[in-house]
Design a protein around this motif. Structure first.
Motif, short mmCIF file in Angstrom:
data_model
loop_
_atom_site.label_atom_id
_atom_site.label_comp_id
_atom_site.label_asym_id
_atom_site.label_seq_id
_atom_site.Cartn_x
_atom_site.Cartn_y
_atom_site.Cartn_z
N ILE A 115 0.88 -1.18 0.00
CA ILE A 115 0.00 0.00 0.00
C ILE A 115 0.91 1.22 0.00
N CYS A 116 0.75 2.09 -0.99
CA CYS A 116 1.67 3.21 -1.14
C CYS A 116 0.95 4.46 -1.64
N GLY A 117 1.72 5.49 -1.91
CA GLY A 117 1.21 6.73 -2.46
C GLY A 117 2.18 7.24 -3.51
N HIS A 118 2.59 8.50 -3.36
CA HIS A 118 3.67 9.14 -4.11
C HIS A 118 3.33 9.54 -5.54
N ILE A 119 2.79 8.65 -6.37
CA ILE A 119 2.63 9.00 -7.78
C ILE A 119 1.23 9.52 -8.12
N HIS A 120 0.40 9.72 -7.10
CA HIS A 120 -0.94 10.29 -7.31
C HIS A 120 -1.72 9.51 -8.38
N TYR A 121 -1.77 8.21 -8.16
CA TYR A 121 -2.37 7.34 -9.17
C TYR A 121 -3.10 6.21 -8.44
N ALA A 122 -4.35 6.44 -8.09
CA ALA A 122 -5.09 5.50 -7.25
C ALA A 122 -5.49 4.26 -8.03
N THR A 123 -5.20 3.11 -7.47
CA THR A 123 -5.56 1.87 -8.14
C THR A 123 -5.44 0.69 -7.18
N ILE A 124 -6.12 -0.38 -7.51
CA ILE A 124 -5.98 -1.67 -6.84
C ILE A 124 -5.88 -2.72 -7.94
N HIS A 125 -4.81 -3.49 -7.94
CA HIS A 125 -4.71 -4.56 -8.95
C HIS A 125 -3.67 -5.61 -8.52
N ASP A 126 -3.64 -6.69 -9.26
CA ASP A 126 -2.72 -7.79 -8.99
C ASP A 126 -1.85 -8.09 -10.21
N GLU A 127 -1.59 -7.07 -11.02
CA GLU A 127 -0.92 -7.28 -12.29
C GLU A 127 0.51 -7.79 -12.17
N HIS A 128 1.16 -7.54 -11.05
CA HIS A 128 2.55 -7.95 -10.88
C HIS A 128 2.67 -9.17 -9.97
N GLY A 129 1.60 -9.94 -9.88
CA GLY A 129 1.63 -11.16 -9.09
C GLY A 129 1.52 -10.93 -7.60
N ILE A 130 1.15 -9.72 -7.22
CA ILE A 130 0.99 -9.38 -5.81
C ILE A 130 -0.02 -8.23 -5.75
N ARG A 131 -0.74 -8.08 -4.66
CA ARG A 131 -1.73 -7.03 -4.56
C ARG A 131 -1.04 -5.66 -4.42
N TYR A 132 -1.27 -4.79 -5.38
CA TYR A 132 -0.71 -3.44 -5.36
C TYR A 132 -1.87 -2.46 -5.16
N MET A 133 -1.73 -1.59 -4.16
CA MET A 133 -2.78 -0.60 -3.88
C MET A 133 -2.15 0.76 -3.65
#
Length: 270
Positions: A209-227
């Motif tokens: 779970i992160c911030g920084h790039i001002h780009y809200a999303t939830i996905h598993d495209e890289h084989g792990i949950r990225y939020m």
């Protein structure tokens, strides 16, 4: 949704956890007023402030601190006093707080990064993300230059939306649209997400779970949950965890105060 008379003790929607990032208090583009409105009807037992809450870069060049910015700080302190767990993970714009890892300010814990235990038993690395941004780390002057260009885009965005509002047209982000039309920006986003996903794996976590790039999303495209939480400069988004462990992104940009999941929002390497 909700009304101005709602108190923070009786929110319409209560979550297990809220994640808020990139508020940029001290910058003229910060929409702290919308965030305060959001917090009148949304609350949680645990609140993570995932970096760039205060914009030290902006404050150094031009002091700007309206009442709404102070009100947000006071609201977080009140929530901590009333029993909410508030955890602050500083970013690059509020890096002055990185001197205070492991300390407590008015009940708010300041940490370099942390692992959030989800209701579903999964572990999520919580980190701002700028340390994996080569633009910020290796070309600081370029990051500041990009910051000025971004501020100009925000001012233009307000100008455009002033007329859109006059004609009853919904809010629209000029800078979001422009960046997502630039191939390099899209490639940057993908590289950032992949790097953060890899860091979560190194920590033995199920997601990040992160911030920084001002780009809200939830996905598993890289084989792990990225939020990614998004921001409170243009997209006005927060990440929320329900009691059953389900996550959603809530956007708070419309005057009608609609709260709905949104996909991808915008990007900013700052």
């Amino acid at each position: 949704m909700g009304s101005d008379s709602l108190s923070e003790e009786s929110p319409e929607r209560r979550f297990r956890t809220l994640f808020i990032s990139d508020v940029h208090l001290g910058a003229r583009g910060s929409q702290a007023d919308r965030l305060l409105d959001f917090l009148r009807s949304h609350d949680a037992d645990t609140i993570y402030l995932v970096g760039d809450i205060v914009d030290g870069w902006a404050l150094k060049s031009n002091w700007y601190w309206p009442q709404t910015h102070n009100d947000f700080v006071q609201k977080m302190l009140r929530k901590a006093r009333k029993g909410a767990k508030v955890i602050y993970v500083p970013g690059n714009h509020d890096e002055f707080l990185r001197k205070y890892y492991g300390t407590h300010f008015g009940g708010i814990d300041v940490v370099e990064n942390t692992v959030h235990a989800g209701a579903d038993g999964k572990r999520y690395l919580v980190i701002h993300g700028d340390i994996f941004d080569l633009v910020v780390q290796n070309a600081r002057w370029l990051a500041h230059l990009g910051d000025k260009a971004y501020d100009f885009a925000i001012q233009m965005n307000r100008f455009v939306n002033f007329f859109r509002k006059m004609f009853g047209v919904p809010y629209w982000s000029l800078s979001q649209w422009a960046k997502l039309k630039v191939k390099k920006a899209v490639n940057y986003i993908g590289a950032f997400e992949a790097t953060l996903a890899g860091e979560a794996r190194r920590h033995g976590c199920d997601g990040v779970i992160c911030g920084h790039i001002h780009y809200a999303t939830i996905h598993d495209e890289h084989g792990i949950r990225y939020m990614n939480c998004g921001d409170w400069v243009e997209s006005c988004t927060a990440l929320a965890e329900h009691e059953d462990g389900r996550f959603e992104i809530i956007t708070w940009t419309d005057p009608v105060r609609s709260a709905a999941p949104v996909p991808r929002v915008t990007a900013r390497a700052a």
